[in-house]
Write a protein that holds these residues in place. Structure first.
Motif, PDB file in Angstrom:
ATOM      1  N   THR A 148      38.357  -3.037  69.109  1.00 61.78           N
ATOM      2  CA  THR A 148      39.629  -3.758  69.121  1.00 61.78           C
ATOM      3  C   THR A 148      40.120  -3.971  70.547  1.00 61.78           C
ATOM      4  O   THR A 148      40.550  -5.066  70.915  1.00 61.78           O
ATOM      5  N   PHE A 149      40.048  -2.901  71.363  1.00 56.80           N
ATOM      6  CA  PHE A 149      40.472  -3.015  72.762  1.00 56.80           C
ATOM      7  C   PHE A 149      39.619  -4.036  73.519  1.00 56.80           C
ATOM      8  O   PHE A 149      40.109  -4.753  74.395  1.00 56.80           O
ATOM      9  N   GLY A 150      38.337  -4.086  73.179  1.00 55.77           N
ATOM     10  CA  GLY A 150      37.431  -5.009  73.853  1.00 55.77           C
ATOM     11  C   GLY A 150      37.398  -6.386  73.231  1.00 55.77           C
ATOM     12  O   GLY A 150      36.612  -7.230  73.648  1.00 55.77           O
ATOM     13  N   ARG A 151      38.254  -6.602  72.232  1.00 53.22           N
ATOM     14  CA  ARG A 151      38.339  -7.886  71.526  1.00 53.22           C
ATOM     15  C   ARG A 151      36.992  -8.316  70.960  1.00 53.22           C
ATOM     16  O   ARG A 151      36.645  -9.506  70.953  1.00 53.22           O
ATOM     17  N   GLU A 152      36.260  -7.315  70.488  1.00 54.68           N
ATOM     18  CA  GLU A 152      34.985  -7.604  69.846  1.00 54.68           C
ATOM     19  C   GLU A 152      35.231  -7.982  68.388  1.00 54.68           C
ATOM     20  O   GLU A 152      36.066  -7.366  67.716  1.00 54.68           O
ATOM     21  N   PRO A 153      34.519  -8.960  67.854  1.00 58.19           N
ATOM     22  CA  PRO A 153      34.741  -9.370  66.470  1.00 58.19           C
ATOM     23  C   PRO A 153      34.312  -8.319  65.456  1.00 58.19           C
ATOM     24  O   PRO A 153      34.838  -8.256  64.346  1.00 58.19           O
ATOM     25  N   GLU A 154      33.355  -7.447  65.830  1.00 56.45           N
ATOM     26  CA  GLU A 154      32.858  -6.433  64.910  1.00 56.45           C
ATOM     27  C   GLU A 154      32.613  -5.126  65.659  1.00 56.45           C
ATOM     28  O   GLU A 154      32.410  -5.111  66.871  1.00 56.45           O
ATOM     29  N   THR A 155      32.635  -4.035  64.902  1.00 54.03           N
ATOM     30  CA  THR A 155      32.377  -2.716  65.469  1.00 54.03           C
ATOM     31  C   THR A 155      30.879  -2.440  65.436  1.00 54.03           C
ATOM     32  O   THR A 155      30.252  -2.537  64.382  1.00 54.03           O
TER      33      THR A 155
END
Length: 445
Positions: free
Chosen positions: A328-335
């Motif tokens: 979320t912090f890295g604005r990634e679409p998926e974990t």
């Protein structure tokens, strides 16, 4: 008049596990009431035996009477049997009797065994169960043999029983000790704070028991080739190492300043390892600073790993939540982790499990604080220990009243089997990587 057809409702495997634990607890409590179970030869009140049996079966370690001085050899043997049953799991123990007697294991029984040990599939479950039983008894035997010289030196022939009891208790992450006397009750392992052999053996037993049976299987199958390990095993090993190392460093810097260097290192690592729902302590926990106690509460709630002898939210649950936060912090679409991405269901399930445990922890602590008029911080430490099945205490367990003890009994029970019964639909989740890659399964609670 049309004939009424009644369909018999079959219990799910999770209901069987929950009722199985409850049945063993009740049976253990009744046996511990017998005069032969106490060293004084008297009938022990049911509320005390219920608390003790629940703590043993749920491998917690909280006690209302000193195990070493109050219970007779028979009573201690009953407690040890309850610990072993709770550590392996009621279903695993029942299945072992079926296998020994040569009875055929039905598909329903295999499915229940799969749920009991958080196995990814039904296929090979009997082989895995045999592997778990053989590994358990071998590890406990080795642990007992290694501690034998120290306990026999201090207790003579009684040291054999001491070694066996503490080996089983440590491996099962139970935290029960029988070192107490009428003159000194509830000592745990404080007398061995500077003994490297006892410290190292107990710590290894705790960690091995707490990393999960599937991780054992990965290690025995793939040895040091970590790339071939299950995704769940990789997450467990990394998370376990971090959750041991970081608290140990903090305890070393903030506590035990008056100890020698070797003793300080042992004490710091032991207190960190035992937070993994083990319940032993070599140092005075009440003398540790408030920051350390706060960290201990969090670590007790996290607990051990899925499919292990430990309780708590589980290492995979906290790992999923932390990885999702980084995404979320890295604005990634998926974990993602280890080249694989989590399905959204994974995070939802992990969040649900965490909320459940934190709710039980806070609600129980507030209730006990209001009932007993004891500082909330001490009560929260107690409830974190109960719901995380950790067994550590600041010394208030024996001072609490009947209602508070019953609250702790409920928390210990839910902490051990709650994730299987209340949110069983959220336990088995999938991790999906590429579009054409097979789905992996991981247990988050």
């Amino acid at each position: 008049m049309p004939e009424l057809i009644r369909k018999k409702k079959k219990m799910s495997s999770f209901e069987m596990i929950a009722f199985g634990f409850a049945g063993v607890i009740l049976l253990g409590a009744i046996i511990l009431m017998l005069p032969i179970s106490s060293s004084a030869g008297v009938v022990t009140p049911f509320d005390k035996t219920l608390f003790t049996a629940t703590s043993a079966v749920c491998v917690t370690g909280l006690v209302v009477v000193d195990t070493g001085s109050y219970w007779s050899a028979f009573g201690q043997a009953v407690i040890l049997l309850l610990i072993q049953t709770g550590g392996l799991g009621v279903i695993t123990v029942v299945a072992s009797f079926s296998m020994v007697s040569g009875r055929k294991i039905s598909l329903m029984q295999r499915s229940t065994m799969q749920d009991a040990i958080s196995a990814p599939k039904v296929g090979g479950i009997v082989r895995l169960t045999k592997f778990i039983l053989q590994g358990t008894f071998l590890i406990e035997l080795i642990g007992a043999i290694l501690m034998l010289p120290v306990f026999c030196r201090d207790y003579g022939w009684k040291g054999i029983w001491m070694s066996v009891f503490h080996s089983v208790s440590a491996f099962c992450n139970a935290g029960f000790d029988i070192l107490g006397t009428t003159e000194q009750t509830f000592p745990s392992l404080t007398g061995y704070i500077a003994n490297p052999l006892i410290n190292l053996v107990i710590m290894l037993l705790i960690v091995i028991g707490g990393i999960g049976f599937l991780t054992w299987d990965d290690f025995c199958t793939n040895k040091w080739n970590l790339k071939r390990y299950r995704l769940q095993s990789k997450i467990i090993l990394v998370t376990t190492a971090v959750l041991i190392l970081l608290p140990a460093i903090f305890f070393f810097l903030s506590d035990f300043a008056g100890f020698s260097m070797g003793k300080r290192i042992l004490a710091s690592f032991f207190q960190s390892v035992t937070l993994r729902t083990a319940g032993f302590n070599t140092a005075d926990l009440g003398a540790m600073n408030d920051s350390s106690k706060a960290i201990m509460i969090l670590m007790m709630l996290i607990g051990g790993s899925p499919g292990s002898t430990a309780g708590g939210m589980k290492t995979t649950t906290i790992a999923v939540l932390i990885l999702n936060a980084f995404a979320t912090f890295g604005r990634e679409p998926e974990t993602e982790v280890f080249g694989r991405r989590f399905d959204n269901t994974v995070v939802k399930n992990a969040a649900t499990i965490a909320i459940l445990y934190f709710f039980l922890f806070f609600a129980g602590g507030i209730a006990i604080s209001q009932i007993e008029h004891v500082a909330l911080s001490d009560c929260l430490f107690e409830t974190a220990s109960a719901v995380g099945t950790a067994g550590l205490t600041l010394g208030i367990t024996t001072e609490l009243g009947l209602v508070s003890h019953l609250i702790l009994v409920v928390l210990m029970y839910l902490g051990r089997v709650g994730g299987l019964t209340l949110i069983y639909a959220a336990i088995s989740v999938k991790i999906q990587s590429g579009a054409k890659r097979p789905l992996d399964k991981i247990t988050v609670g």
